[in-house]
Design an enzyme around this catalytic site. Structure first.
Site, PDB file in Angstrom:
ATOM      1  N   ARG A   1     -14.603  56.302 -14.481  1.00  6.79           N
ATOM      2  CA  ARG A   1     -13.611  55.321 -14.039  1.00  6.79           C
ATOM      3  C   ARG A   1     -12.223  55.925 -14.111  1.00  6.79           C
ATOM      4  NH1 ARG A   1     -15.154  49.299 -16.418  1.00  6.79           N
ATOM      5  NH2 ARG A   1     -17.260  49.206 -15.523  1.00  6.79           N
TER       6      ARG A   1
ATOM      7  N   ALA B   1     -15.556  49.374 -10.626  1.00  6.53           N
ATOM      8  CA  ALA B   1     -14.885  49.523 -11.917  1.00  6.53           C
ATOM      9  C   ALA B   1     -14.904  48.201 -12.669  1.00  6.53           C
ATOM     10  CB  ALA B   1     -13.450  50.023 -11.737  1.00  6.53           C
ATOM     11  N   SER B   2     -15.826  47.322 -12.285  1.00  4.11           N
ATOM     12  CA  SER B   2     -16.063  46.052 -12.977  1.00  4.11           C
ATOM     13  C   SER B   2     -14.778  45.281 -13.258  1.00  4.11           C
ATOM     14  CB  SER B   2     -16.859  46.293 -14.262  1.00  4.11           C
ATOM     15  OG  SER B   2     -18.123  46.826 -13.963  1.00  4.11           O
ATOM     16  N   HIS B   3     -14.419  45.155 -14.545  1.00  3.35           N
ATOM     17  CA  HIS B   3     -13.287  44.303 -14.928  1.00  3.35           C
ATOM     18  C   HIS B   3     -11.934  45.013 -14.846  1.00  3.35           C
ATOM     19  CE1 HIS B   3     -16.050  41.203 -16.184  1.00  3.35           C
ATOM     20  NE2 HIS B   3     -16.690  42.049 -16.959  1.00  3.35           N
TER      21      HIS B   3
ATOM     22  N   ASN C   1      -9.406  40.465 -10.487  1.00  2.00           N
ATOM     23  CA  ASN C   1      -9.112  40.565 -11.920  1.00  2.00           C
ATOM     24  C   ASN C   1      -7.637  40.350 -12.272  1.00  2.00           C
ATOM     25  OD1 ASN C   1     -11.833  41.149 -12.461  1.00  2.00           O
ATOM     26  ND2 ASN C   1     -11.511  43.347 -12.194  1.00  2.00           N
TER      27      ASN C   1
END
Length: 290
Positions: free
Chosen positions: A32, A66-68, A251
């Site tokens: 990430r 990168a999800s959150h 986010n």
């Protein structure tokens, strides 16, 4: 490794120079970083995924997410044949190729690793990698880099599964390797069927109130909220309300990470929602982001 394969790797790698002064490490979440730094890394993870497919003689997954993290970030991770994470034994190799300074160094690492793992490039099984990404704007360019990495292994193909959640891609990899249909509709069908089986285990005679079947979800303006909007049509047993699923920045003021760090409610939730959990209405926040 024959000369044709070596030439293809060198030619492809020359198009993706690694950023200077940046060192990345593969962990539980994969790689990430700021998306502008990841093109070379995602290309090289594409190579790794193709090699993993060769080694296991199975379909492998590659997810760009990168999800959150904030929207300007992105990441890449590999799903093994079982649908689980990349085996830890391969993480040092991931680190090594991601940080190789030039194409020739990269090629040498691949040759040595292939020899160590006894990965043959002749008379092999079909090589396929399923690709997925979340809704980040950088996802399309990184997906293309991943495809070029995969196809730099002669005969390997990358199959684009579109915008999906991370659990969806992992499930699709597992399904393909078990001879099942690996589609979003099949995923939703299995998930809804499993939910109904779970609900059938609920003891009879339990007192119900009007909120028992209500669920409010903060979609964090990501892929999870979008998918839940489709999936909830199959869950007639629940009354699902999805908030924050596409009208804001990913986010930004929403999501589980934001709520945990800031200790405040996500955007779209106000004083009227303060007693939801206490009243019996579950509230999920950011749980479905890829």
């Amino acid at each position: 490794m024959n000369e044709k394969q070596q030439s293809l790797l060198l030619e492809s790698a020359a198009r993706f120079a690694p950023p200077k002064g940046v060192k990345l490490s593969y962990g539980t979440a994969g790689f990430r970083a700021d998306a502008s730094l990841l093109e070379s890394t995602v290309f090289r993870v594409g190579i790794l995924a193709a090699l993993r497919s060769l080694k296991t003689e199975s379909v492998i997954g590659l997810m760009i997410t990168a999800s959150h993290n904030q929207e300007s970030d992105n990441g890449v991770k590999v799903a093994d044949p079982s649908g689980g994470m990349l085996t830890q034994d391969w993480e040092p190799f991931a680190d090594a190729i991601a940080n190789a300074p030039d194409p020739h160094s990269l090629l040498q690492l691949i040759i040595e690793f292939a020899k160590k793992e006894d990965i043959g490039f002749e008379g092999r099984q079909p090589v396929e990698v399923l690709l997925g990404r979340d809704t980040r704007p950088s996802g399309e360019a990184l997906l293309d880099a991943a495809k070029q990495g995969i196809t730099s292994i002669v005969g390997a193909i990358g199959t684009d599964m579109g915008v999906v959640t991370t659990p969806q891609l992992h499930w699709m990899v597992r399904a393909r390797n078990r001879g099942m249909e690996a589609s979003e509709s099949s995923y939703f069908h299995q998930l809804s069927s499993s939910f109904r089986c779970l609900m059938d285990l609920k003891p009879e005679g339990i007192r119900k109130n009007g909120d028992d079947n209500a669920l409010v979800v903060d979609g964090a303006d990501g892929v999870g909220g979008e998918k839940l909007e489709h999936f909830k049509k199959m869950l007639t047993e629940l009354c699902i309300e999805v908030r924050n699923w596409g009208d804001g920045m990913l986010n930004e003021g929403v999501g589980a990470d934001y709520v945990q760090k800031e200790k405040v409610a996500p955007r779209g939730f106000g004083p009227a929602d303060a007693g939801l959990s206490g009243s019996g209405v579950p509230v999920w926040t950011g749980m479905l982001i890829g």
